[in-house]
Design a protein around this motif. Structure first.
Motif, mmCIF file in Angstrom:
data_model
loop_
_atom_site.group_PDB
_atom_site.id
_atom_site.type_symbol
_atom_site.label_atom_id
_atom_site.label_comp_id
_atom_site.label_asym_id
_atom_site.label_seq_id
_atom_site.Cartn_x
_atom_site.Cartn_y
_atom_site.Cartn_z
ATOM 1 N N TYR A 12 0.908 -0.953 0.187
ATOM 2 C CA TYR A 12 0.418 -0.185 -0.365
ATOM 3 C C TYR A 12 0.804 1.255 0.465
ATOM 4 C CZ TYR A 12 -4.119 -2.937 1.599
ATOM 5 O OH TYR A 12 -4.987 -3.767 0.606
ATOM 6 N N ASN A 17 -0.924 5.063 -1.804
ATOM 7 C CA ASN A 17 -1.546 5.053 -1.282
ATOM 8 C C ASN A 17 -3.131 5.584 0.611
ATOM 9 O OD1 ASN A 17 -5.015 5.210 -0.691
ATOM 10 N ND2 ASN A 17 -5.119 3.479 -1.912
ATOM 11 N N LYS A 20 -5.824 4.017 2.225
ATOM 12 C CA LYS A 20 -5.896 1.997 2.952
ATOM 13 C C LYS A 20 -4.604 1.949 3.543
ATOM 14 C CE LYS A 20 -6.812 -0.864 -0.170
ATOM 15 N NZ LYS A 20 -6.915 -1.697 -1.043
ATOM 16 N N SER A 23 -6.455 3.362 6.794
ATOM 17 C CA SER A 23 -7.524 2.052 7.484
ATOM 18 C C SER A 23 -6.829 0.789 7.050
ATOM 19 C CB SER A 23 -8.574 2.108 5.733
ATOM 20 O OG SER A 23 -9.352 0.848 6.169
ATOM 21 N N TYR A 24 -5.789 0.421 7.012
ATOM 22 C CA TYR A 24 -5.437 -0.749 7.514
ATOM 23 C C TYR A 24 -4.780 -0.497 8.598
ATOM 24 C CZ TYR A 24 -2.576 -5.106 6.517
ATOM 25 O OH TYR A 24 -2.720 -6.734 6.598
ATOM 26 N N GLU A 155 -6.686 9.861 -4.180
ATOM 27 C CA GLU A 155 -7.107 9.702 -3.056
ATOM 28 C C GLU A 155 -8.435 9.545 -3.054
ATOM 29 O OE1 GLU A 155 -5.184 11.979 -0.372
ATOM 30 O OE2 GLU A 155 -3.242 11.091 -0.642
ATOM 31 N N ALA A 158 -10.209 6.082 -4.793
ATOM 32 C CA ALA A 158 -9.727 5.373 -3.415
ATOM 33 C C ALA A 158 -10.819 5.542 -3.055
ATOM 34 C CB ALA A 158 -7.611 4.911 -2.983
ATOM 35 N N GLU A 159 -10.859 5.995 -2.142
ATOM 36 C CA GLU A 159 -12.146 6.183 -1.009
ATOM 37 C C GLU A 159 -13.246 6.336 -1.268
ATOM 38 O OE1 GLU A 159 -13.644 8.940 2.794
ATOM 39 O OE2 GLU A 159 -13.033 9.491 1.472
ATOM 40 N N THR A 162 -13.495 1.916 -2.250
ATOM 41 C CA THR A 162 -13.172 1.112 -0.195
ATOM 42 C C THR A 162 -14.415 1.581 -0.462
ATOM 43 O OG1 THR A 162 -10.887 2.269 -0.415
ATOM 44 C CG2 THR A 162 -11.898 1.060 1.259
ATOM 45 N N TYR A 167 -12.451 -3.161 -2.153
ATOM 46 C CA TYR A 167 -11.733 -3.698 -1.913
ATOM 47 C C TYR A 167 -12.007 -5.061 -0.812
ATOM 48 C CZ TYR A 167 -8.859 -0.050 -4.479
ATOM 49 O OH TYR A 167 -8.389 0.492 -5.190
ATOM 50 N N GLU A 169 -10.907 -6.356 1.430
ATOM 51 C CA GLU A 169 -9.812 -6.692 2.620
ATOM 52 C C GLU A 169 -10.501 -5.680 3.695
ATOM 53 O OE1 GLU A 169 -8.880 -6.115 0.080
ATOM 54 O OE2 GLU A 169 -6.994 -4.750 0.254
ATOM 55 N N ASP A 170 -11.666 -4.017 2.847
ATOM 56 C CA ASP A 170 -12.181 -3.212 3.883
ATOM 57 C C ASP A 170 -13.182 -3.231 4.031
ATOM 58 O OD1 ASP A 170 -10.101 -0.847 1.247
ATOM 59 O OD2 ASP A 170 -9.631 -1.649 3.230
#
Length: 347
Positions: A12, A17, A20, A23-24, A155, A158-159, A162, A167, A169-170
């Protein structure tokens, strides 16, 4: 030894990003961000080499070590200093200043070439004193503005993906984001405006105003996308919960089918038939009031009783299809254990 979670975090960071990464790290609280990847570089090394000041500050907040050296003996501050020499004052303020504040001792670390970050920054001062340096710095500022605008748009996109579930995993359940969308959008708008003002002063050209207007329109459109995605996600979750409750009443209720009808895996009223145990638990807990501990614990106890392996075997053991019997029982045990962990945490 780098773990799989750390490998994903490093990926990431390499992608740049920041959403991400943030968030991770929030979902995996306590994950160490100080480790060596390829060429002995840590995530902080990668962020500095890519001139990513947002991820650099985020990693520093989570305890990244500015003194860690790569296979050439360079610390993240060495890489940031080299970028500042190439790109000018803007990169110095965004990368070098936060690293120096976080660890002043890093300014005196020698790499294998015998150079410290202070030596590299000294060459930057000499370069600024040379003829033509001012014009070169202005060109670098214009390039930095364009890169900032492109990064901001990426960004936002990407959000959006998400939130819409692109994604996987989110989608895991976790604590709420401390920073709301409105706060995040306002903060980025202020930072963007401040960066533009530092580079161009108070007099904006028509092109600059047009770009600012275009950014505002993109932000409004992005907000509408998120609102629509949130509505769809809520409706989908409510539909899954209703299907689950109807299935439980049909199979486990008093009017359930007779014992002569064998139950296959697909006949069991799983909360998420093709999902993981975590996704099943998310469906079970949808709409449950967690603000009242008593109500929440009573609901969990009812679900524990329903999916207890012994109780399940008493109700449905004779009706399970032989081909699916072991798979059904394994899933019931896994779901029961997940509910027990939730109940233990609610005490």
């Amino acid at each position: 030894m780098v773990s799989r979670k750390q490998e994903r975090l490093l990926r990431y960071v390499e992608d740049g990003n920041v959403l991400k990464v943030k968030s991770y790290l929030r979902r995996h609280h306590g994950l160490s961000v100080t480790f060596r990847g390829r060429k002995g570089r840590s995530p902080l090394h990668v962020a500095c080499s890519q001139r990513d000041d947002a991820i650099t500050r985020l990693l520093l907040q989570h305890g990244a070590d500015p003194l860690l050296q790569d296979h050439r003996g360079n610390t993240p501050l060495h890489l940031a200093a080299r970028q500042a020499v190439k790109r000018g004052t803007r990169v110095y303020e965004d990368l070098v200043v936060p690293l120096r504040k976080s660890c002043p001792a890093a300014m005196d670390v020698l790499n294998r070439e015998g150079l410290t970050p202070g030596d590299l920054l000294g060459s930057m001062k000499m370069r600024q004193q040379c003829p033509g340096a001012e014009e070169e710095n202005e060109t670098a500022k214009g390039q930095a503005d364009r890169e900032w605008y492109q990064k901001l748009s990426a960004e936002c996109e990407a959000e959006f993906y998400t939130q819409c579930g692109r994604y996987e995993e989110d989608l895991s359940t976790g604590e709420a984001e401390p920073e709301t969308y409105d706060t995040w959008a306002d903060r980025l708008a202020r930072e963007y405006a401040a960066k533009r003002c530092r580079g161009a002063g108070n007099s904006w050209s028509r092109e600059q105003w047009a770009k600012e207007k275009e950014w505002e329109q993109q932000e409004q459109e992005h907000r509408r996308y998120l609102e629509q995605a949130q509505r769809l996600q809520t409706e989908r979750a409510a539909s899954h919960k209703q299907r689950y409750e109807r299935g439980c009443a049909h199979i486990f209720g008093q009017g359930s089918p007779g014992t002569g009808t064998p139950l296959s895996y697909s006949d069991i009223p799983w909360p998420a038939p093709r999902g993981t145990v975590e996704e099943m638990v998310a469906v079970i807990l949808h709409g449950v009031e967690r603000g009242d501990p008593g109500v929440y614990r009573r609901y969990l106890r009812g679900q524990q009783v329903m999916w207890h392996p012994d109780r399940f075997t008493q109700r449905c053991g004779d009706r399970l299809a032989q081909a699916d019997r072991q798979r059904i029982l394994d899933t019931v045990i896994a779901l029961s254990q997940a509910l027990n962990r939730l109940a233990d945490g609610a005490r």
